[in-house]
Design a protein around this motif. Structure first.
Motif, PDB file in Angstrom:
ATOM      1  N   LEU A 171       0.873  -1.186   0.000  1.00 22.63           N
ATOM      2  CA  LEU A 171       0.000   0.000   0.000  1.00 22.63           C
ATOM      3  C   LEU A 171       0.901   1.223   0.000  1.00 22.63           C
ATOM      4  N   ILE A 172       0.716   2.117  -0.989  1.00 24.63           N
ATOM      5  CA  ILE A 172       1.501   3.361  -1.024  1.00 24.63           C
ATOM      6  C   ILE A 172       0.541   4.528  -0.818  1.00 24.63           C
ATOM      7  N   VAL A 173       0.804   5.369   0.192  1.00 23.29           N
ATOM      8  CA  VAL A 173      -0.038   6.546   0.458  1.00 23.29           C
ATOM      9  C   VAL A 173       0.846   7.796   0.452  1.00 23.29           C
ATOM     10  N   PRO A 174       0.285   8.980   0.170  1.00 23.42           N
ATOM     11  CA  PRO A 174       1.105  10.192   0.037  1.00 23.42           C
ATOM     12  C   PRO A 174       1.644  10.760   1.355  1.00 23.42           C
ATOM     13  N   ASP A 175       0.943  10.497   2.483  1.00 23.80           N
ATOM     14  CA  ASP A 175       1.393  11.170   3.721  1.00 23.80           C
ATOM     15  C   ASP A 175       0.770  10.496   4.938  1.00 23.80           C
ATOM     16  N   THR A 176       1.511   9.658   5.618  1.00 23.46           N
ATOM     17  CA  THR A 176       0.948   8.921   6.764  1.00 23.46           C
ATOM     18  C   THR A 176       0.654   9.853   7.951  1.00 23.46           C
ATOM     19  N   SER A 177       1.178  11.095   7.909  1.00 25.72           N
ATOM     20  CA  SER A 177       0.856  12.014   9.021  1.00 25.72           C
ATOM     21  C   SER A 177      -0.507  12.688   8.783  1.00 25.72           C
ATOM     22  N   ASN A 178      -1.052  12.542   7.594  1.00 26.96           N
ATOM     23  CA  ASN A 178      -2.388  13.087   7.299  1.00 26.96           C
ATOM     24  C   ASN A 178      -3.409  12.074   7.822  1.00 26.96           C
ATOM     25  N   LEU A 179      -4.325  12.547   8.675  1.00 30.04           N
ATOM     26  CA  LEU A 179      -5.211  11.620   9.380  1.00 30.04           C
ATOM     27  C   LEU A 179      -6.150  10.874   8.443  1.00 30.04           C
ATOM     28  N   PHE A 180      -6.425  11.449   7.265  1.00 27.23           N
ATOM     29  CA  PHE A 180      -7.234  10.693   6.299  1.00 27.23           C
ATOM     30  C   PHE A 180      -6.472   9.437   5.868  1.00 27.23           C
TER      31      PHE A 180
END
Ligand code: RIB
Length: 337
Positions: A66-75
């Motif tokens: 799983l690749i996400v743009p920003d794990t610090s973004n709560l979404f």
């Protein structure tokens, strides 16, 4: 003895991971001189294709990337949690890569997941369109794109109807009698942000509410960015009575900016957010927002991916699953006084 990977061959030959993959799989023309360098490196390192290892092991590592743009973004934190949960329930370990909204880091994670021989990937893009995701099917790895649309023939897509979400948020404020409604956007290059702004503008037209360009300020989907953009918006529009903010984190920042301007919430200013992260109901006033169906997005994305992993995925028609947005009315929006 450490297994030689495509990354090792790429380094030895002084070419990109994708070039080595194209030479191995004969999926794209490569300049003869480059092809020769790659073949020499393959021979020198005695590379045996990962796919061979995969077939020896019955073809599955039982791992999903799983690749996400920003794990610090709560979404993204909440959607990643759901995907990991559901994937694990289905017998798959989930490797989560944070691309940090950075194209190079995103490419690094793409290479890493292929090198790790994952069975499939769920991908949320940083938003850049300069992206070659063909490398996944070239390595026999199915991919599902979530949240941010990409016009791809090779992937299923699972996301929210963002334009409808922007429309519903703005309509709610118009129905409360607000006649001057601002908007704090996300990064302009991102499809969810552009589509939500389209919905905002359409609702203003439908409710005969005046629009002018200084009612829009650009944010960055972060707390601080929401605060700074709202500060500018209020300086340029001191008589504004409502703001549609394109994600909940920026809406929380917007609340702090409003209070710094001496405004009482929600009496002086109504605010609508977007996402419905868990925090949005615990702040004061609790945030009216547009809910993203985290659980449904995650379960459909995982289901589609596992169907591809376990079935004859290369021929099945790609699916696009677009979820309807839902307005969650809380304390942060009231009738215009
Ligand atoms: O909060 C981050 C935003 O970017 C969300 O609205 C989500 O849709 C993502 O694209």
């Amino acid at each position: 003895m450490k297994r030689v990977t495509i990354k090792d061959v790429a380094k030895e030959a002084g070419v990109s991971y994708a070039t080595v993959s194209h030479v191995i799989n004969e999926t794209r023309h490569v300049e003869p001189e480059t092809e020769e360098r790659v073949k020499k490196a393959l021979k020198k390192l005695d590379y045996s294709p990962n796919i061979m290892a995969r077939s020896l092991r019955g073809g599955q590592s039982k791992t999903i990337g799983l690749i996400v743009p920003d794990t610090s973004n709560l979404f993204f934190a909440e959607i990643a949690r759901k995907i990991e949960d559901i994937g694990f329930q289905q017998g798959y370990s989930v490797i989560i890569g944070n691309s940090d909204n950075d194209l190079n880091k995103q490419k690094n994670y793409i290479d890493t997941l292929i090198a790790k021989n994952v069975d499939g990937v769920i991908f949320i893009s940083t938003g850049s369109q300069e992206l070659d995701l063909e490398i996944f099917p070239q390595n026999k790895i199915p991919i599902v794109v979530a949240d941010r649309d990409m016009s791809l023939e090779i992937a299923d897509v699972v996301l929210l109807n963002n334009k409808e979400g922007g429309y519903i948020a703005t309509r709610h404020l118009a129905e409360l009698g607000h006649k001057k409604i601002g908007c704090i956007t996300g990064p302009n290059s991102l499809s969810p942000s552009m589509e939500r702004v389209e919905g905002y503008k359409k609702a203003l037209i439908d409710f005969d509410i005046i629009f002018h360009s200084n009612l829009i300020e650009v944010g960055d989907f972060q707390f601080k960015g929401g605060e700074q953009a709202t500060d500018k918006l209020l300086k340029n529009n001191p008589d504004i009575t409502a703001i549609f903010v394109l994600n909940d984190m920026m809406a929380i920042g917007a609340m702090r900016a409003a209070r710094r301007h001496g405004l009482v919430l929600p009496d002086d200013l109504s605010i609508v957010g977007f996402d419905n992260i868990e925090l949005s109901e615990f702040i004061t006033p609790s945030l009216t927002t547009i809910a993203q169906p985290f659980g449904e997005i995650a379960s459909i994305a995982v289901r589609l991916l596992i169907e591809r992993i376990q079935g004859n995925w290369e021929n099945r028609k790609n699916q696009r699953k677009i979820f309807p947005p839902k307005l969650i009315i809380r304390e942060s929006t009231i009738k215009r006084v």
